[in-house]
Motif scaffolding. Structure first.
Motif, PDB file in Angstrom:
ATOM      1  N   ALA A 140       0.865  -1.182   0.000  1.00 14.11           N
ATOM      2  CA  ALA A 140       0.000   0.000   0.000  1.00 14.11           C
ATOM      3  C   ALA A 140       0.901   1.232   0.000  1.00 14.11           C
ATOM      4  O   ALA A 140       2.024   1.184   0.510  1.00 14.11           O
ATOM      5  CB  ALA A 140      -0.878  -0.007   1.237  1.00 14.11           C
ATOM      6  N   GLU A 146      -5.747   5.747   4.717  1.00 16.84           N
ATOM      7  CA  GLU A 146      -5.897   4.389   5.251  1.00 16.84           C
ATOM      8  C   GLU A 146      -7.081   3.696   4.567  1.00 16.84           C
ATOM      9  O   GLU A 146      -7.040   2.491   4.322  1.00 16.84           O
ATOM     10  CB  GLU A 146      -6.087   4.419   6.771  1.00 16.84           C
ATOM     11  CG  GLU A 146      -6.126   3.015   7.341  1.00 16.84           C
ATOM     12  CD  GLU A 146      -6.179   2.975   8.854  1.00 16.84           C
ATOM     13  OE1 GLU A 146      -7.046   3.633   9.446  1.00 16.84           O
ATOM     14  OE2 GLU A 146      -5.349   2.246   9.445  1.00 16.84           O
ATOM     15  N   GLN A 147      -8.125   4.467   4.229  1.00 16.78           N
ATOM     16  CA  GLN A 147      -9.268   3.857   3.544  1.00 16.78           C
ATOM     17  C   GLN A 147      -8.834   3.312   2.178  1.00 16.78           C
ATOM     18  O   GLN A 147      -9.294   2.248   1.757  1.00 16.78           O
ATOM     19  CB  GLN A 147     -10.411   4.878   3.382  1.00 16.78           C
ATOM     20  CG  GLN A 147     -11.697   4.277   2.827  1.00 16.78           C
ATOM     21  CD  GLN A 147     -12.211   3.090   3.661  1.00 16.78           C
ATOM     22  OE1 GLN A 147     -12.366   3.204   4.870  1.00 16.78           O
ATOM     23  NE2 GLN A 147     -12.460   1.933   3.011  1.00 16.78           N
ATOM     24  N   ALA A 149      -5.999   2.068   1.489  1.00 17.39           N
ATOM     25  CA  ALA A 149      -5.303   0.810   1.772  1.00 17.39           C
ATOM     26  C   ALA A 149      -6.316  -0.305   2.064  1.00 17.39           C
ATOM     27  O   ALA A 149      -6.163  -1.443   1.599  1.00 17.39           O
ATOM     28  CB  ALA A 149      -4.345   0.994   2.948  1.00 17.39           C
ATOM     29  N   LEU A 150      -7.352   0.031   2.824  1.00 14.35           N
ATOM     30  CA  LEU A 150      -8.392  -0.969   3.127  1.00 14.35           C
ATOM     31  C   LEU A 150      -9.116  -1.392   1.845  1.00 14.35           C
ATOM     32  O   LEU A 150      -9.461  -2.568   1.667  1.00 14.35           O
ATOM     33  CB  LEU A 150      -9.382  -0.396   4.153  1.00 14.35           C
ATOM     34  CG  LEU A 150      -8.812  -0.299   5.587  1.00 14.35           C
ATOM     35  CD1 LEU A 150      -9.622   0.671   6.442  1.00 14.35           C
ATOM     36  CD2 LEU A 150      -8.751  -1.675   6.247  1.00 14.35           C
ATOM     37  N   ASP A 151      -9.335  -0.439   0.937  1.00 11.47           N
ATOM     38  CA  ASP A 151      -9.960  -0.780  -0.356  1.00 11.47           C
ATOM     39  C   ASP A 151      -9.053  -1.726  -1.147  1.00 11.47           C
ATOM     40  O   ASP A 151      -9.535  -2.669  -1.795  1.00 11.47           O
ATOM     41  CB  ASP A 151     -10.225   0.490  -1.188  1.00 11.47           C
ATOM     42  CG  ASP A 151     -11.302   1.376  -0.561  1.00 11.47           C
ATOM     43  OD1 ASP A 151     -12.018   0.895   0.344  1.00 11.47           O
ATOM     44  OD2 ASP A 151     -11.409   2.554  -0.975  1.00 11.47           O
ATOM     45  N   LEU A 153      -6.988  -3.869   0.088  1.00  8.39           N
ATOM     46  CA  LEU A 153      -7.087  -5.198   0.717  1.00  8.39           C
ATOM     47  C   LEU A 153      -8.303  -5.952   0.168  1.00  8.39           C
ATOM     48  O   LEU A 153      -8.204  -7.153  -0.134  1.00  8.39           O
ATOM     49  CB  LEU A 153      -7.189  -5.034   2.240  1.00  8.39           C
ATOM     50  CG  LEU A 153      -7.136  -6.307   3.071  1.00  8.39           C
ATOM     51  CD1 LEU A 153      -5.800  -7.030   2.905  1.00  8.39           C
ATOM     52  CD2 LEU A 153      -7.370  -5.990   4.557  1.00  8.39           C
ATOM     53  N   PHE A 180      -1.743   3.852   9.612  1.00  8.06           N
ATOM     54  CA  PHE A 180      -2.299   2.643   8.975  1.00  8.06           C
ATOM     55  C   PHE A 180      -2.583   1.512   9.971  1.00  8.06           C
ATOM     56  O   PHE A 180      -2.618   0.356   9.596  1.00  8.06           O
ATOM     57  CB  PHE A 180      -1.336   2.162   7.870  1.00  8.06           C
ATOM     58  CG  PHE A 180      -1.274   3.123   6.714  1.00  8.06           C
ATOM     59  CD1 PHE A 180      -2.166   3.015   5.656  1.00  8.06           C
ATOM     60  CD2 PHE A 180      -0.368   4.167   6.715  1.00  8.06           C
ATOM     61  CE1 PHE A 180      -2.146   3.926   4.610  1.00  8.06           C
ATOM     62  CE2 PHE A 180      -0.334   5.087   5.664  1.00  8.06           C
ATOM     63  CZ  PHE A 180      -1.228   4.966   4.612  1.00  8.06           C
ATOM     64  N   HIS A 182      -5.293   0.525  11.582  1.00  7.78           N
ATOM     65  CA  HIS A 182      -6.492  -0.294  11.342  1.00  7.78           C
ATOM     66  C   HIS A 182      -6.287  -1.216  10.140  1.00  7.78           C
ATOM     67  O   HIS A 182      -6.729  -2.356  10.123  1.00  7.78           O
ATOM     68  CB  HIS A 182      -7.725   0.588  11.113  1.00  7.78           C
ATOM     69  CG  HIS A 182      -7.988   1.522  12.256  1.00  7.78           C
ATOM     70  ND1 HIS A 182      -7.686   2.864  12.200  1.00  7.78           N
ATOM     71  CD2 HIS A 182      -8.490   1.287  13.490  1.00  7.78           C
ATOM     72  CE1 HIS A 182      -8.001   3.420  13.354  1.00  7.78           C
ATOM     73  NE2 HIS A 182      -8.484   2.497  14.157  1.00  7.78           N
ATOM     74  N   PHE A 183      -5.622  -0.681   9.148  1.00 11.86           N
ATOM     75  CA  PHE A 183      -5.330  -1.469   7.940  1.00 11.86           C
ATOM     76  C   PHE A 183      -4.487  -2.696   8.282  1.00 11.86           C
ATOM     77  O   PHE A 183      -4.818  -3.828   7.906  1.00 11.86           O
ATOM     78  CB  PHE A 183      -4.619  -0.587   6.914  1.00 11.86           C
ATOM     79  CG  PHE A 183      -3.996  -1.332   5.775  1.00 11.86           C
ATOM     80  CD1 PHE A 183      -4.775  -2.040   4.871  1.00 11.86           C
ATOM     81  CD2 PHE A 183      -2.615  -1.334   5.597  1.00 11.86           C
ATOM     82  CE1 PHE A 183      -4.196  -2.737   3.808  1.00 11.86           C
ATOM     83  CE2 PHE A 183      -2.029  -2.024   4.541  1.00 11.86           C
ATOM     84  CZ  PHE A 183      -2.829  -2.726   3.651  1.00 11.86           C
ATOM     85  N   CYS A 187      -5.222  -6.744   8.075  1.00  8.64           N
ATOM     86  CA  CYS A 187      -4.362  -7.740   7.394  1.00  8.64           C
ATOM     87  C   CYS A 187      -4.065  -8.901   8.337  1.00  8.64           C
ATOM     88  O   CYS A 187      -4.146 -10.075   7.954  1.00  8.64           O
ATOM     89  CB  CYS A 187      -3.047  -7.103   6.952  1.00  8.64           C
ATOM     90  SG  CYS A 187      -3.222  -5.836   5.689  1.00  8.64           S
TER      91      CYS A 187
END
Ligand SMILES: Nc1ncnc2[nH]cnc12
Ligand SMILES: [Zn+2]
Length: 341
Positions: A140, A146-147, A149-151, A153, A180, A182-183, A187
Motif C-alpha cells: 500500500a 488508510e481507507q 489501503a483498506l480498499d 485489501l 495505517f 487499522h489497515f 491484514c
C-alpha cells in the motif's frame, strides 16, 4: 572480478526488499512505453538512464511513479516480473520476496486482475523454468489514505491464497505507520504476514511504531532505529529482521558514502540484518552489487557476508524445511568454495 566478488555472486542468496516497479530497466520501459503509446519525456533509454540522479526519496518516487505509466496490460506485468526473475536467477538468488504496489496502476484505470495475474504467471514460469522460488508482497502507498489501503485489501482478496504478505512503501515523512494501524490490524485478522518501510528517511519513532503498534514481521530499511538504543535492544531481543538496502540509501542521500553506511553498526548491535537492493534499476545495483560494494567499503569479512546471507534465509517467509535446505546449500557452497581458484 576478484575471488571475493566471485564468492558473493555465486553464493545462494535471498532478495527480500525489491520493488518490481523499481526493477524496470530503461530499455524495457522505453519498449513498453512505445507499445502502449505513452507520451514519455525521454527519447532514448540512455537519456532516461541519465535522469537517474536523486536528492532524496521524493525526487526518486516522482520518477518511479512516472515510469509506472508504461505498465498497462497483463503482458506488461508479466514481462517486468519475468525479466527481474531472470536477472535474480543469474546472480544466484534462490528465494525472492518481491513488492508490487497496485495503486499506482489501479488509480489510472488498470485492472487489478491484469496487475496480479501477469505478475503471478511470471512467478510461476520462473519457478518452473529456472527453479527460483518467489513470493509476492502487495504494498500500500502511505501517501494515500488508510481507507485507500483498506480498499486495496478488498481488491486483492480473491488472490489471498497467492499473496505472501502485505507491505507499505512510498513517501515516509509525515506518513507514520500509526496512520495505517487499522489497515494492518485487518491484514493480521486475515492471517497475512506484514512488513512496512520504516526508518528510511523517517525517525526511530516510526520504526518503534512499525514494531510495537503494527507488529510487523519484518522492518523494511529500519536504519534510523540506531538513534534509539532501547529500541535497538528490543529489536535485537525479538530478533526482528531488517531488510537494509545500502546502495538505495546512498543514491537517495541517506548516507554520504557507503563507507559511512551504518550496516556494520546494525550488525554489531545484534540486529537481524539482511542486505537487499530496493529498486535495482534506478539505483544501479542488484543484491550482489549491494553485498560486493558494502564488503569493499566496510571491509566486511567472509564470515560477515555469510552471516548476512544466512540471515536472509532465516528472515524469509518460507517453511522450516525450505529454510533448512537453503541454509544447508549455503553451508555447502561456503565449505567448497576455492579461494585460490
Ligand atoms: N526506497 C523506497 N522507499 C519507500 N517506498 C519505495 N517504493 C519504492 N522504493 C521505495
Ligand atoms: Zn523499498
Amino acid at each position: 572480478m576478484d575471488r571475493m566478488e566471485d564468492f558473493i555472486r555465486g553464493i545462494p542468496k535471498t532478495e527480500l526488499h525489491m520493488h518490481l516497479e523499481g526493477s524496470l530497466e530503461p530499455e524495457l520501459l522505453m519498449r513498453l512505453g512505445e507499445r502502449n503509446k505513452c507520451q514519455l519525456r525521454w527519447k532514448t533509454a540512455e537519456e532516461l538512464r541519465n535522469a537517474y540522479e536523486f536528492s532524496d526519496l521524493q525526487s526518486f518516487l516522482d520518477l518511479y511513479y512516472e515510469g509506472c505509466q508504461v505498465l498497462v496490460e497483463e503482458a506488461d506485468f508479466y514481462e517486468l516480473a519475468r525479466a527481474y526473475l531472470r536477472k535474480a536467477h543469474a546472480e544466484n538468488v534462490v528465494r525472492a520476496e518481491v513488492f508490487l504496489g497496485p495503486q499506482s496502476f489501479t488509480s489510472k484505470g488498470v485492472d487489478i486482475a491484469s496487475v496480479l495475474n501477469g505478475t503471478l504467471k511470471a512467478i510461476d514460469d520462473a519457478e518452473q523454468e529456472d527453479g527460483i522460488s518467489c513470493g509476492l508482497i502487495v504494498t500500500a502507498q502511505r501517501h494515500r489514505t488508510e481507507q485507500d489501503a483498506l480498499d486495496l485489501l478488498e481488491q486483492v482478496r480473491p488472490w489471498f491464497s497467492r499473496i505472501l504478505g502485505i507491505g507499505m512503501g512510498g513517501a515516509e515523512k509525515g506518513n507514520p505507520p500509526s496512520k495505517f494501524r487499522h489497515f494492518f490490524r485487518a491484514c493480521r485478522r486475515e492471517g497475512i504476514r506484514i512488513t512496512a518501510h520504516a526508518g528510511e528517511e523517517g525517525p526511530a519513532s516510526y520504526v518503534r511504531e512499525a514494531v510495537e503498534l503494527l507488529g510487523v514481521d519484518r522492518v523494511d530499511h529500519g536504519v534510523s532505529c540506531l538513534d534509539d538504543p532501547a529500541l535497538v535492544r528490543e529489536m535485537a531481543d525479538i530478533k526482528i529482521p531488517l531488510t537494509v538496502c545500502p546502495i538505495s540509501n546512498l543514491r537517495l542521500k541517506g548516507v554520504p558514502s557507503l563507507e559511512a553506511h551504518p550496516l556494520k553498526k546494525l550488525m554489531d548491535a545484534g540486529l537481524h540484518v539482511t542486505v537487499n537492493s530496493d529498486d535495482p534499476s534506478y539505483f544501479r545495483g542488484y543484491v550482489s552489487e549491494n553485498l560486493v560494494e558494502c564488503q569493499r567499503a566496510l571491509g566486511l569479512t567472509v564470515e560477515e557476508i555469510v552471516s548476512l546471507v544466512r540471515n536472509g534465509f532465516t528472515a524469509a517467509f518460507i517453511s522450516p524445511a525450505e529454510r533448512a535446505a537453503a541454509l544447508a546449500r549455503v553451508d555447502k557452497y561456503v565449505s567448497e568454495f576455492n579461494w585460490s581458484h
